[in-house]
Design a protein around this motif. Structure first.
Motif, mmCIF file in Angstrom:
data_model
loop_
_atom_site.group_PDB
_atom_site.id
_atom_site.type_symbol
_atom_site.label_atom_id
_atom_site.label_comp_id
_atom_site.label_asym_id
_atom_site.label_seq_id
_atom_site.Cartn_x
_atom_site.Cartn_y
_atom_site.Cartn_z
ATOM 1 N N MET A 235 0.900 -0.991 0.016
ATOM 2 C CA MET A 235 -0.032 -0.039 -0.108
ATOM 3 C C MET A 235 0.960 1.099 -0.091
ATOM 4 O O MET A 235 1.723 1.258 0.759
ATOM 5 N N GLN A 236 0.418 2.123 -0.866
ATOM 6 C CA GLN A 236 1.328 3.398 -0.950
ATOM 7 C C GLN A 236 0.961 4.131 0.245
ATOM 8 O O GLN A 236 -0.179 4.269 0.672
ATOM 9 N N GLU A 237 2.007 5.147 0.739
ATOM 10 C CA GLU A 237 1.621 6.069 1.667
ATOM 11 C C GLU A 237 1.981 7.705 1.312
ATOM 12 O O GLU A 237 2.810 7.901 0.550
ATOM 13 N N LEU A 238 0.836 8.389 1.951
ATOM 14 C CA LEU A 238 1.072 9.583 1.615
ATOM 15 C C LEU A 238 1.155 10.424 2.898
ATOM 16 O O LEU A 238 0.729 10.222 3.887
ATOM 17 N N LEU A 239 1.805 11.662 2.845
ATOM 18 C CA LEU A 239 2.153 12.417 4.012
ATOM 19 C C LEU A 239 1.489 13.777 3.859
ATOM 20 O O LEU A 239 1.804 14.413 2.697
ATOM 21 N N ALA A 240 0.870 14.366 4.671
ATOM 22 C CA ALA A 240 0.143 15.457 4.724
ATOM 23 C C ALA A 240 0.266 16.409 5.832
ATOM 24 O O ALA A 240 -0.108 15.896 7.089
ATOM 25 N N ASP A 241 0.947 17.612 5.929
ATOM 26 C CA ASP A 241 1.220 18.201 7.148
ATOM 27 C C ASP A 241 0.401 19.671 6.832
ATOM 28 O O ASP A 241 1.235 20.620 6.094
ATOM 29 N N PHE A 242 -0.666 19.856 7.547
ATOM 30 C CA PHE A 242 -1.432 21.292 7.323
ATOM 31 C C PHE A 242 -1.064 22.026 8.430
ATOM 32 O O PHE A 242 -1.240 21.794 9.564
ATOM 33 N N GLU A 243 -0.202 23.258 8.160
ATOM 34 C CA GLU A 243 0.159 24.241 9.060
ATOM 35 C C GLU A 243 -1.065 25.261 9.413
ATOM 36 O O GLU A 243 -0.886 25.784 10.489
ATOM 37 N N ASP A 244 -2.008 25.338 8.210
ATOM 38 C CA ASP A 244 -3.157 26.400 8.779
ATOM 39 C C ASP A 244 -4.466 25.943 8.314
ATOM 40 O O ASP A 244 -4.431 25.099 7.434
ATOM 41 N N LEU A 245 -5.235 26.682 8.917
ATOM 42 C CA LEU A 245 -6.658 26.002 8.458
ATOM 43 C C LEU A 245 -7.054 26.381 7.149
ATOM 44 O O LEU A 245 -8.054 25.832 6.242
ATOM 45 N N ASP A 246 -6.582 27.555 6.455
ATOM 46 C CA ASP A 246 -6.713 27.838 5.154
ATOM 47 C C ASP A 246 -6.328 26.859 4.220
ATOM 48 O O ASP A 246 -7.064 26.592 3.196
ATOM 49 N N GLU A 247 -5.126 26.107 4.414
ATOM 50 C CA GLU A 247 -4.660 25.158 3.524
ATOM 51 C C GLU A 247 -5.571 23.777 3.895
ATOM 52 O O GLU A 247 -5.780 23.433 2.745
ATOM 53 N N LEU A 248 -6.061 23.714 4.932
ATOM 54 C CA LEU A 248 -6.942 22.481 5.254
ATOM 55 C C LEU A 248 -8.120 22.692 4.516
ATOM 56 O O LEU A 248 -8.843 21.588 3.792
ATOM 57 N N TYR A 249 -8.755 23.960 4.541
ATOM 58 C CA TYR A 249 -10.062 24.061 3.787
ATOM 59 C C TYR A 249 -9.838 23.954 2.397
ATOM 60 O O TYR A 249 -10.627 23.286 1.490
ATOM 61 N N ARG A 250 -8.566 24.379 1.704
ATOM 62 C CA ARG A 250 -8.353 24.093 0.265
ATOM 63 C C ARG A 250 -8.178 22.734 -0.094
ATOM 64 O O ARG A 250 -8.669 22.247 -1.234
ATOM 65 N N CYS A 251 -8.039 21.688 0.850
ATOM 66 C CA CYS A 251 -7.580 20.419 0.559
ATOM 67 C C CYS A 251 -8.769 19.506 0.960
ATOM 68 O O CYS A 251 -8.909 18.357 0.526
ATOM 69 N N TYR A 252 -9.752 19.904 1.839
ATOM 70 C CA TYR A 252 -10.658 18.939 2.388
ATOM 71 C C TYR A 252 -11.897 19.045 1.447
ATOM 72 O O TYR A 252 -12.247 19.759 0.471
ATOM 73 N N MET A 253 -12.270 17.644 1.172
ATOM 74 C CA MET A 253 -13.204 17.264 0.138
ATOM 75 C C MET A 253 -14.683 17.013 0.830
ATOM 76 O O MET A 253 -15.009 15.751 1.059
ATOM 77 N N ALA A 254 -15.297 18.044 1.138
ATOM 78 C CA ALA A 254 -16.550 17.760 1.818
ATOM 79 C C ALA A 254 -17.609 17.197 0.999
ATOM 80 O O ALA A 254 -18.617 16.959 1.539
ATOM 81 N N PHE A 255 -17.486 17.253 -0.437
ATOM 82 C CA PHE A 255 -18.499 16.757 -0.970
ATOM 83 C C PHE A 255 -18.399 15.160 -1.259
ATOM 84 O O PHE A 255 -19.412 14.861 -1.640
ATOM 85 N N LEU A 256 -17.526 14.519 -0.675
ATOM 86 C CA LEU A 256 -17.729 13.254 -0.432
ATOM 87 C C LEU A 256 -18.354 12.633 0.814
ATOM 88 O O LEU A 256 -17.998 13.441 1.835
ATOM 89 N N ARG A 257 -19.261 11.576 0.712
ATOM 90 C CA ARG A 257 -19.996 11.168 1.641
ATOM 91 C C ARG A 257 -19.117 11.039 3.213
ATOM 92 O O ARG A 257 -19.715 11.389 4.259
ATOM 93 N N GLU A 258 -18.134 10.339 3.082
ATOM 94 C CA GLU A 258 -17.290 10.062 4.257
ATOM 95 C C GLU A 258 -16.124 11.061 4.510
ATOM 96 O O GLU A 258 -15.332 11.092 5.468
ATOM 97 N N GLY A 259 -16.205 12.114 3.550
ATOM 98 C CA GLY A 259 -15.195 13.364 3.515
ATOM 99 C C GLY A 259 -13.733 12.700 2.920
ATOM 100 O O GLY A 259 -13.661 11.515 2.574
ATOM 101 N N GLY A 260 -12.891 13.572 2.790
ATOM 102 C CA GLY A 260 -11.522 13.393 2.389
ATOM 103 C C GLY A 260 -10.742 14.377 2.155
ATOM 104 O O GLY A 260 -11.164 15.533 2.559
ATOM 105 N N LEU A 261 -9.515 14.069 1.738
ATOM 106 C CA LEU A 261 -8.502 15.115 1.390
ATOM 107 C C LEU A 261 -7.722 15.197 0.215
ATOM 108 O O LEU A 261 -7.467 13.912 -0.223
ATOM 109 N N PHE A 262 -7.570 16.357 -0.443
ATOM 110 C CA PHE A 262 -6.475 16.529 -1.302
ATOM 111 C C PHE A 262 -5.152 16.456 -0.691
ATOM 112 O O PHE A 262 -4.959 17.550 0.272
ATOM 113 N N VAL A 263 -4.260 15.613 -1.503
ATOM 114 C CA VAL A 263 -2.686 15.541 -0.689
ATOM 115 C C VAL A 263 -1.851 15.866 -1.926
ATOM 116 O O VAL A 263 -1.925 15.295 -3.127
ATOM 117 N N LYS A 264 -1.227 16.983 -1.656
ATOM 118 C CA LYS A 264 -0.082 17.360 -2.670
ATOM 119 C C LYS A 264 0.821 16.256 -2.843
ATOM 120 O O LYS A 264 1.455 15.752 -1.940
#
Length: 108
Positions: free
Chosen positions: A1-30
């Motif tokens: 299984m591949q692994e991703l790392l995501a370190d959100f330093e501020d809420l603005d970046e978390l907002y840009r990455c959060y995928m609220a349109f998914l039923r269980e939620g999700g994140l965009f990871v650069k």
């Protein structure tokens, strides 16, 4: 299984990455790594002001490749798995009313 790392330093970046349109939620990871849709991944995520990272498993549901024609960074959107509700709830609590914002995100 591949692994991703995501370190959100501020809420603005978390907002840009959060995928609220998914039923269980999700994140965009650069990431510059290549992923196929449907790939199961493990994500180590550090939320703003968190002392520890959370490890979340999910599936790739969005791919923004390197050199895409929009201004968004390359990366993948990961839909949270069934057991990730407590983590999704943490994000919703952190973002609060900003979830109703019309500011752009990295996905939709």
């Amino acid at each position: 299984m591949q692994e991703l790392l995501a370190d959100f330093e501020d809420l603005d970046e978390l907002y840009r990455c959060y995928m609220a349109f998914l039923r269980e939620g999700g994140l965009f990871v650069k990431s510059n790594m290549r992923f196929e849709l449907g790939t199961t991944v493990s994500s180590r995520v550090t939320l703003p002001d968190a002392l520890e990272e959370d490890v979340i498993q999910g599936k790739v549901v969005w791919v923004s490749p390197q050199g895409a024609q929009n201004a968004n960074p390359p990366g993948v959107g990961v839909a949270f798995g069934e057991n990730s509700q407590p983590f999704n709830d943490k994000i919703i609590k952190l973002l609060g009313t900003s979830l109703n914002s019309d500011k752009p995100t990295y996905t939709m």
